[in-house]
Design a protein around this motif. Structure first.
Motif, PDB file in Angstrom:
ATOM      1  N   PRO A  12       0.835  -1.201   0.000  1.00  0.00           N
ATOM      2  CA  PRO A  12       0.000   0.000   0.000  1.00  0.00           C
ATOM      3  C   PRO A  12       0.861   1.239   0.000  1.00  0.00           C
ATOM      4  CG  PRO A  12      -0.023  -1.058   2.166  1.00  0.00           C
ATOM      5  CD  PRO A  12       0.655  -2.005   1.225  1.00  0.00           C
ATOM      6  N   ALA A  13       0.429   2.255  -0.761  1.00  0.00           N
ATOM      7  CA  ALA A  13       1.236   3.456  -0.909  1.00  0.00           C
ATOM      8  C   ALA A  13       0.593   4.624  -0.190  1.00  0.00           C
ATOM      9  CB  ALA A  13       1.400   3.795  -2.384  1.00  0.00           C
ATOM     10  N   ALA A  14       1.428   5.600   0.152  1.00  0.00           N
ATOM     11  CA  ALA A  14       0.920   6.826   0.757  1.00  0.00           C
ATOM     12  C   ALA A  14       0.071   7.574  -0.248  1.00  0.00           C
ATOM     13  CB  ALA A  14       2.093   7.706   1.212  1.00  0.00           C
ATOM     14  N   PRO A  15      -0.922   8.339   0.179  1.00  0.00           N
ATOM     15  CA  PRO A  15      -1.773   9.062  -0.754  1.00  0.00           C
ATOM     16  C   PRO A  15      -0.974  10.092  -1.533  1.00  0.00           C
ATOM     17  CG  PRO A  15      -2.193   9.770   1.506  1.00  0.00           C
ATOM     18  CD  PRO A  15      -1.317   8.565   1.579  1.00  0.00           C
ATOM     19  N   ALA A  16      -1.381  10.288  -2.808  1.00  0.00           N
ATOM     20  CA  ALA A  16      -0.644  11.187  -3.689  1.00  0.00           C
ATOM     21  C   ALA A  16      -0.682  12.626  -3.204  1.00  0.00           C
ATOM     22  CB  ALA A  16      -1.219  11.105  -5.104  1.00  0.00           C
ATOM     23  N   ALA A  17      -1.698  12.998  -2.434  1.00  0.00           N
ATOM     24  CA  ALA A  17      -1.863  14.400  -2.054  1.00  0.00           C
ATOM     25  C   ALA A  17      -1.028  14.811  -0.853  1.00  0.00           C
ATOM     26  CB  ALA A  17      -3.334  14.673  -1.743  1.00  0.00           C
ATOM     27  N   ALA A  18      -0.277  13.890  -0.260  1.00  0.00           N
ATOM     28  CA  ALA A  18       0.508  14.244   0.912  1.00  0.00           C
ATOM     29  C   ALA A  18       1.540  15.300   0.571  1.00  0.00           C
ATOM     30  CB  ALA A  18       1.213  13.001   1.456  1.00  0.00           C
ATOM     31  N   PRO A  19       1.797  16.279   1.452  1.00  0.00           N
ATOM     32  CA  PRO A  19       2.771  17.322   1.151  1.00  0.00           C
ATOM     33  C   PRO A  19       4.181  16.753   1.084  1.00  0.00           C
ATOM     34  CG  PRO A  19       2.073  17.452   3.438  1.00  0.00           C
ATOM     35  CD  PRO A  19       1.191  16.441   2.787  1.00  0.00           C
ATOM     36  N   LEU A  20       5.042  17.447   0.319  1.00  0.00           N
ATOM     37  CA  LEU A  20       6.426  17.004   0.207  1.00  0.00           C
ATOM     38  C   LEU A  20       7.110  17.019   1.561  1.00  0.00           C
ATOM     39  CD1 LEU A  20       7.973  18.604  -2.999  1.00  0.00           C
ATOM     40  CD2 LEU A  20       8.072  16.219  -2.345  1.00  0.00           C
ATOM     41  N   GLY A  21       8.045  16.049   1.704  1.00  0.00           N
ATOM     42  CA  GLY A  21       8.849  16.019   2.909  1.00  0.00           C
ATOM     43  C   GLY A  21       8.148  15.322   4.058  1.00  0.00           C
ATOM     44  N   GLY A  22       8.744  15.397   5.231  1.00  0.00           N
ATOM     45  CA  GLY A  22       8.165  14.759   6.408  1.00  0.00           C
ATOM     46  C   GLY A  22       8.205  15.746   7.547  1.00  0.00           C
ATOM     47  N   ALA A  23       9.180  15.575   8.449  1.00  0.00           N
ATOM     48  CA  ALA A  23       9.369  16.548   9.512  1.00  0.00           C
ATOM     49  C   ALA A  23       9.748  17.883   8.890  1.00  0.00           C
ATOM     50  CB  ALA A  23      10.479  16.053  10.452  1.00  0.00           C
ATOM     51  N   PRO A  24       9.508  19.003   9.611  1.00  0.00           N
ATOM     52  CA  PRO A  24       9.758  20.314   9.032  1.00  0.00           C
ATOM     53  C   PRO A  24      11.173  20.494   8.500  1.00  0.00           C
ATOM     54  CG  PRO A  24       8.516  20.513  11.070  1.00  0.00           C
ATOM     55  CD  PRO A  24       8.924  19.078  10.952  1.00  0.00           C
ATOM     56  N   ASP A  25      12.167  19.857   9.141  1.00  0.00           N
ATOM     57  CA  ASP A  25      13.546  20.062   8.706  1.00  0.00           C
ATOM     58  C   ASP A  25      14.010  18.978   7.746  1.00  0.00           C
ATOM     59  OD1 ASP A  25      13.477  18.029  10.533  1.00  0.00           O
ATOM     60  OD2 ASP A  25      15.347  18.593  11.538  1.00  0.00           O
ATOM     61  N   ALA A  26      13.123  18.050   7.366  1.00  0.00           N
ATOM     62  CA  ALA A  26      13.492  16.975   6.452  1.00  0.00           C
ATOM     63  C   ALA A  26      13.053  17.337   5.051  1.00  0.00           C
ATOM     64  CB  ALA A  26      12.837  15.666   6.892  1.00  0.00           C
ATOM     65  N   ARG A  27      13.910  17.099   4.104  1.00  0.00           N
ATOM     66  CA  ARG A  27      13.591  17.392   2.713  1.00  0.00           C
ATOM     67  C   ARG A  27      13.840  16.165   1.857  1.00  0.00           C
ATOM     68  NH1 ARG A  27      15.064  23.640   1.265  1.00  0.00           N
ATOM     69  NH2 ARG A  27      14.732  24.538   3.337  1.00  0.00           N
ATOM     70  N   VAL A  28      13.117  16.104   0.738  1.00  0.00           N
ATOM     71  CA  VAL A  28      13.334  15.042  -0.232  1.00  0.00           C
ATOM     72  C   VAL A  28      13.562  15.687  -1.590  1.00  0.00           C
ATOM     73  CG1 VAL A  28      11.942  13.389   1.061  1.00  0.00           C
ATOM     74  CG2 VAL A  28      10.871  14.741  -0.756  1.00  0.00           C
ATOM     75  N   ALA A  29      14.245  14.963  -2.452  1.00  0.00           N
ATOM     76  CA  ALA A  29      14.573  15.478  -3.788  1.00  0.00           C
ATOM     77  C   ALA A  29      13.962  14.577  -4.846  1.00  0.00           C
ATOM     78  CB  ALA A  29      16.091  15.550  -3.972  1.00  0.00           C
ATOM     79  N   ALA A  30      13.530  15.179  -5.936  1.00  0.00           N
ATOM     80  CA  ALA A  30      12.988  14.447  -7.077  1.00  0.00           C
ATOM     81  C   ALA A  30      13.723  14.894  -8.330  1.00  0.00           C
ATOM     82  CB  ALA A  30      11.487  14.703  -7.220  1.00  0.00           C
ATOM     83  N   VAL A  31      14.062  13.933  -9.169  1.00  0.00           N
ATOM     84  CA  VAL A  31      14.795  14.211 -10.398  1.00  0.00           C
ATOM     85  C   VAL A  31      14.088  13.520 -11.553  1.00  0.00           C
ATOM     86  CG1 VAL A  31      17.048  14.177 -11.538  1.00  0.00           C
ATOM     87  CG2 VAL A  31      16.924  14.168  -9.029  1.00  0.00           C
ATOM     88  N   ASP A  32      13.877  14.255 -12.631  1.00  0.00           N
ATOM     89  CA  ASP A  32      13.298  13.691 -13.848  1.00  0.00           C
ATOM     90  C   ASP A  32      14.283  13.935 -14.980  1.00  0.00           C
ATOM     91  OD1 ASP A  32      10.998  12.599 -15.462  1.00  0.00           O
ATOM     92  OD2 ASP A  32      11.184  14.574 -16.395  1.00  0.00           O
ATOM     93  N   ILE A  33      14.694  12.858 -15.650  1.00  0.00           N
ATOM     94  CA  ILE A  33      15.713  12.960 -16.696  1.00  0.00           C
ATOM     95  C   ILE A  33      15.153  12.397 -17.993  1.00  0.00           C
ATOM     96  CG2 ILE A  33      18.056  12.373 -17.389  1.00  0.00           C
ATOM     97  CD1 ILE A  33      18.674  11.894 -14.429  1.00  0.00           C
ATOM     98  N   GLY A  34      15.089  13.234 -19.003  1.00  0.00           N
ATOM     99  CA  GLY A  34      14.631  12.813 -20.315  1.00  0.00           C
ATOM    100  C   GLY A  34      15.722  12.962 -21.352  1.00  0.00           C
ATOM    101  N   GLY A  35      15.378  12.646 -22.580  1.00  0.00           N
ATOM    102  CA  GLY A  35      16.365  12.750 -23.641  1.00  0.00           C
ATOM    103  C   GLY A  35      16.797  14.174 -23.922  1.00  0.00           C
ATOM    104  N   SER A  36      15.950  15.151 -23.577  1.00  0.00           N
ATOM    105  CA  SER A  36      16.256  16.551 -23.901  1.00  0.00           C
ATOM    106  C   SER A  36      16.649  17.393 -22.699  1.00  0.00           C
ATOM    107  CB  SER A  36      15.037  17.205 -24.573  1.00  0.00           C
ATOM    108  OG  SER A  36      14.712  16.539 -25.766  1.00  0.00           O
ATOM    109  N   GLY A  37      16.518  16.866 -21.481  1.00  0.00           N
ATOM    110  CA  GLY A  37      16.877  17.693 -20.337  1.00  0.00           C
ATOM    111  C   GLY A  37      16.554  17.033 -19.019  1.00  0.00           C
ATOM    112  N   ILE A  38      17.049  17.659 -17.954  1.00  0.00           N
ATOM    113  CA  ILE A  38      16.862  17.176 -16.591  1.00  0.00           C
ATOM    114  C   ILE A  38      16.132  18.251 -15.795  1.00  0.00           C
ATOM    115  CG2 ILE A  38      19.188  18.032 -16.038  1.00  0.00           C
ATOM    116  CD1 ILE A  38      19.351  16.089 -13.769  1.00  0.00           C
ATOM    117  N   ARG A  39      15.246  17.798 -14.895  1.00  0.00           N
ATOM    118  CA  ARG A  39      14.582  18.695 -13.943  1.00  0.00           C
ATOM    119  C   ARG A  39      14.808  18.135 -12.548  1.00  0.00           C
ATOM    120  NH1 ARG A  39       8.541  18.866 -15.208  1.00  0.00           N
ATOM    121  NH2 ARG A  39       8.880  16.645 -15.615  1.00  0.00           N
ATOM    122  N   LEU A  40      15.075  19.005 -11.611  1.00  0.00           N
ATOM    123  CA  LEU A  40      15.338  18.598 -10.234  1.00  0.00           C
ATOM    124  C   LEU A  40      14.647  19.573  -9.302  1.00  0.00           C
ATOM    125  CD1 LEU A  40      18.720  17.486  -8.704  1.00  0.00           C
ATOM    126  CD2 LEU A  40      17.354  19.216  -7.551  1.00  0.00           C
TER     127      LEU A  40
END
Length: 339
Positions: A12-40
């Protein structure tokens, strides 16, 4: 201790609508890499960093170049010194197939971000999660390339197309660009089926026709170079060029073919959605795509995408931070590392 998983049964997965991160000082990173460019992106910021697309050599993915690109993109966000990033998720076209040593790449990414959790996922999976969350259905992702995935995150996994610009990726940006250039060359050669409008636009972009082979063929980013002509094909279509409009119509039909082929025959009303930069063409692509899906699969339920492939990667990063044991077991589309 570290743990890696890449196969098994769904969790079972967490709901998609949950806000990014967890505790206030914790951060997570997301990276999307395609043939034409990268987004982070990193949670807690409102910025997205960009960089060049993936580098592929004869031996597969150039992981050193990829890590350098990601490092530079992360640096460009100018996060405060010592900002903790607990988890990172990366979605990329061909990532697992082109990476000779995914475990080493995950370890390198963990060190780069200082993260305890790393997720590597195919962009077709992050596109599906971005568009539909963890709901069963089928999603086609169309940018420089094109690929579709149908899944219920359990026993049903259907991967369609995504074979690259030489063997497949029909309806993709590279496919549209190539079809546009072929039509331009037909006009140049005075052969049937050409478009003088596309010829003028192609000469503006690539120079005289005689130079096109050298501008396109001997480069490692052929698909991106072809896809760069997509905006010109769109401009010609908007101005009423029949050949350009036909190219976009056929692209929509190809993408519909792929997503419909990913649907399960047994589901009564499966969800269908879409994702990727090519759909920024708006009604030019979306309307004939929706019409083609309805013709081929009238039982399917078309739904607007909730987000992008970068959003899908962010959802995986959140889940890796909060409940890594609930990450979907989605081999060969996902691998996860916990340090």
């Amino acid at each position: 201790m570290s743990a890696v998983h890449s196969a098994g049964h769904p969790r079972p997965a967490a709901p998609a609508a949950a806000p990014l991160g967890g505790a206030p000082d914790a951060r997570v990173a997301a990276v999307d890499i395609g043939g034409s460019g990268i987004r982070l992106t990193v949670s807690g910021t409102d910025r997205t960093a960009h960089g060049p697309g993936r580098a592929v050599t004869g031996d597969g993915l150039d992981t050193e170049a990829l890590l350098t690109t990601v490092k530079n993109a992360l640096r460009s966000l100018r996060l405060p010194e010592g900002t903790p990033i607990t988890a990172v998720a990366v979605g990329m076209s061909g990532l697992l197939a082109l990476t000779a040593n995914p475990a080493r790449l995950m370890t390198d990414l963990a060190h780069l971000f200082g993260a305890r959790h790393v997720v590597l996922a195919s962009d077709v999976l992050t596109s599906h999660i971005g568009a539909l969350g963890m709901r069963p259905g089928a999603v086609v992702a169309a940018g420089t390339g094109a690929v579709a995935l149908g899944t219920d995150f359990a026993q049903w996994w259907r991967h369609r197309d995504g074979w690259g610009h030489l063997l497949g990726d029909e309806g993709s940006g590279a496919w549209i660009g190539a079809e546009g250039l072929r039509a331009a060359l037909r006009a140049h050669d005075e052969r049937p089926g050409g478009s003088t409008a596309l010829l003028h636009l192609a000469v503006d972009r690539f120079g005289p026709c005689a130079r096109w082979p050298s501008r396109i063929y001997p480069h490692g980013d052929v698909a991106s170079r072809l896809a760069s002509f997509t905006t010109d094909v769109a401009d010609a279509a908007h101005r009423g060029d029949a050949v350009a409009r036909s190219i976009w119509q056929r692209a929509a039909e190809h993408l519909a073919d792929s997503v419909v082929a990913a649907l399960p025959a047994a589901h009564h009303e499966p969800l269908v959605s879409w994702c990727g930069g090519l759909f920024r063409a708006g009604a030019l692509l979306r309307d004939p795509f929706r019409a083609a899906v309805r013709r081929a699969a009238p039982h399917a339920r078309l739904t607007e995408p909730a987000g992008s492939s970068l959003d899908g990667a962010a959802q995986l990063a959140r889940l890796a931070h909060r409940a890594p044991d609930q990450l979907p077991r989605a081999a060969p589309y996902l691998r996860a590392l916990a340090l």
